[in-house]
Design an enzyme around this catalytic site. Structure first.
Site, short mmCIF file in Angstrom:
data_model
loop_
_atom_site.label_atom_id
_atom_site.label_comp_id
_atom_site.label_asym_id
_atom_site.label_seq_id
_atom_site.Cartn_x
_atom_site.Cartn_y
_atom_site.Cartn_z
CD GLU A 39 -33.86 45.97 36.79
OE1 GLU A 39 -34.31 45.33 37.61
OE2 GLU A 39 -34.30 45.94 35.51
CG ASP A 86 -28.89 41.84 33.09
OD1 ASP A 86 -29.57 42.89 32.84
OD2 ASP A 86 -29.27 40.51 33.58
#
Length: 538
Positions: free
Chosen positions: A226, A72
């Protein structure tokens, strides 16, 4: 591979040549060809402790950008400097800030979050009006939320976490509208407005975007929109979103794009979606997604995102760099293909030594930048201290399941680490490969016996002939783990009887989105003293 007693090691090359690398010398001077699953060529250059590094030194680079668990990625361009951090989950100190000036070579600086507030997921790193902000989604027993911390310098000091009281959303992205308004864009296509100082919310969460849907026959983990990332370019606000699930099937995770003339929408899905997608399990990188756009030092454009290396879920999601071009109709397009081949480096920018040595003489205690505790208690850091080249680790709990170990991120597929360990009566200490408190392996010892750790369970084994002090070495050779012990400081070694296979020690078996990490532990009552920790990639 040959090793000498002073810690230098030679790597045999084609034709019998060898490159001598010394841990204290930093970067290697050669590029070493190795084989990869699926027959991919991999000519990684070698750096600290023989670890693979992306910069090949010839104007090209080879992914991964940062090997091992760097999921991420949240990246910030700040003038000529680039800063990046990653989800740190249960490891603390958390959110180590990495620094680069050329997008390829990165060095760790300091950890921004020192107090355990829960499992830290995908964050947003931003700078606004001269101040740095980290928006931090957290999964915790007391309830999920998103926190914010701020600092006037990237190295801190960072503020105490402020709870924004957003219990039902993850993956925040800070964005500033054309009217100067501040927002957090969230998972599922939602957003919430921020106060002018960025330290509280205004109003309620609203749904503003319906993500693009992939064909129904694609094999994915789930829709799971997301990781939205907002970037302004060419008169548009561009939003990159991850869909398809983070792990699971290698073909699940992907990157899609949408854009709007205004931060307030409406959002138009890209006709070229998906921008990134692993289409078969034969590719070098699996589950590629969660991308951010960033402008390079010379004005070119790039994307950073993460992916699993083919065959190595155990290494977690690794950071990847993909060149970007802008299409005639104004959309970003990734041009790096499957990222299995060397690519031209970004132009311009200053080169810094990449990564850091994992070997440690324990002259200082490098918590946050190198070592992390797993699920630490509030006083966990007090367990560790260094003096005169010795790490003193106070024992806690009964086993690695309840004695938080000290862990490293090691990003090579084959490596070895060793350490001199002395225990007081009542202490069991040793070396581990640690995923979480229920899945780990390795070897410990007390003054009388060895203790084998396998599948997150403990078995007392043979008598320890070395007494209270020994040198222990753990080797992870493509998921085959062996442990050796020495009573004479490493001049001679004895192989422990149990070998272990660890290819299943990963998220798709256990959950948690973590990686299998080298670790030190001390359980029981008393103190373990550790010296001369050496790591080398093989």
């Amino acid at each position: 591979m040959t090793v000498n007693r002073r810690g230098a090691f030679g790597l045999a090359l084609a034709g019998g040549a060898a490159a001598v690398l010394r841990p204290e010398s930093g970067q290697a001077s050669v590029t070493v060809p190795v084989s990869c699953p699926g027959g991919f060529p991999a000519h990684w250059k070698r750096g600290f402790d023989n670890q693979r590094i992306p910069d090949l030194g010839d104007g090209t680079f080879l992914n991964p950008l940062l090997s091992g668990d760097h999921p991420d990625p949240a990246i910030l361009k700040d003038g000529a400097d680039y800063y990046m951090t990653f989800s740190s989950f249960e490891s603390y100190p958390a959110l180590t800030i990495w620094h680069s000036r050329d997008l390829v070579n990165w060095q760790p600086r300091k950890a921004a979050l020192t107090r355990n507030i829960g499992s830290v997921w995908a964050v947003s790193l931003a700078k606004h009006a001269g101040r740095y902000f980290l928006y931090i989604p957290v999964k915790a027993k007391g309830g999920d939320s998103i926190f914010v911390i701020w600092a006037d310098h990237i190295d801190g000091p960072w503020s105490d976490p402020i709870d924004l009281r957003l219990p039902d959303n993850i993956d925040p992205c800070h964005a500033v509208g054309e009217d100067g308004s501040r927002w957090l864009f969230l998972s599922r296509g939602d957003r919430v407005r921020l106060a002018e100082d960025g330290l509280s919310t205004v109003g309620t969460v609203e749904h503003v975007y319906d993500p693009w849907r992939y064909p129904v026959d694609w094999v994915v983990e789930g829709f799971a929109p997301e990781g939205p990332k907002i970037h302004r370019h060419g008169g548009w606000f561009h939003m990159l979103t991850a869909v398809g699930g983070t792990a699971g099937p290698p073909t699940g995770h992907m990157v899609i794009a949408a854009r709007s003339r205004s931060i307030h929408g409406p959002w138009e899905n890209c006709p070229h979606n998906p921008l990134v997608h692993t289409r078969t399990k034969a590719e070098k990188w699996w589950s590629r997604g969660h991308a951010s756009l960033v402008e390079g030092p010379d004005g070119d454009w790039w994307a950073v995102y993460h992916g699993y290396e083919n065959g190595y879920w155990t290494l977690g999601r690794q950071a990847l760099l993909d060149p970007v071009e802008w299409t005639a109709d104004g959309w970003p397009r990734m041009t790096g293909g499957d990222l299995s081949r060397p690519l031209p480096k970004p132009k311009g920018g200053q080169v810094v030594p990449h990564g850091q040595a994992l070997s440690d003489d324990f002259r200082t205690l490098d918590l946050g930048r190198k070592w992390n505790f797993f699920k630490p208690a509030a006083d966990e850091a007090s367990r560790a201290s260094v003096a005169d080249g010795v790490l003193s680790l106070t024992a806690r709990g009964h086993s690695p399941a309840d004695s938080p170990p000290l862990m490293l991120v090691a990003g090579d597929t084959r490596y070895q680490f060793e350490c001199d360990i002395a225990v007081e009566p009542g202490v069991t200490a040793g070396l581990l490969l640690f995923y979480d408190e229920r899945l780990y392996c390795g070897l410990g010892f007390d003054v009388e016996r060895f203790q084998l750790h396998q599948y997150g369970t403990e078995l007392w084994r043979s008598v320890n002939p070395h007494g209270r002090r020994l040198r222990m070495r753990l080797t992870n050779d493509d998921h085959i783990v062996t442990v050796d012990t020495s009573g004479d400081g490493g001049r001679s070694w004895t192989r422990f009887e149990n070998g272990i296979e660890v290819s299943g020690y990963h998220h798709n078996v256990r959950g948690g989105f973590l990686m299998l990490r080298p670790a030190l532990y001390a359980a029981g009552s008393g103190t373990a003293r550790l010296r001369d920790f050496r790591f080398r990639a093989l």
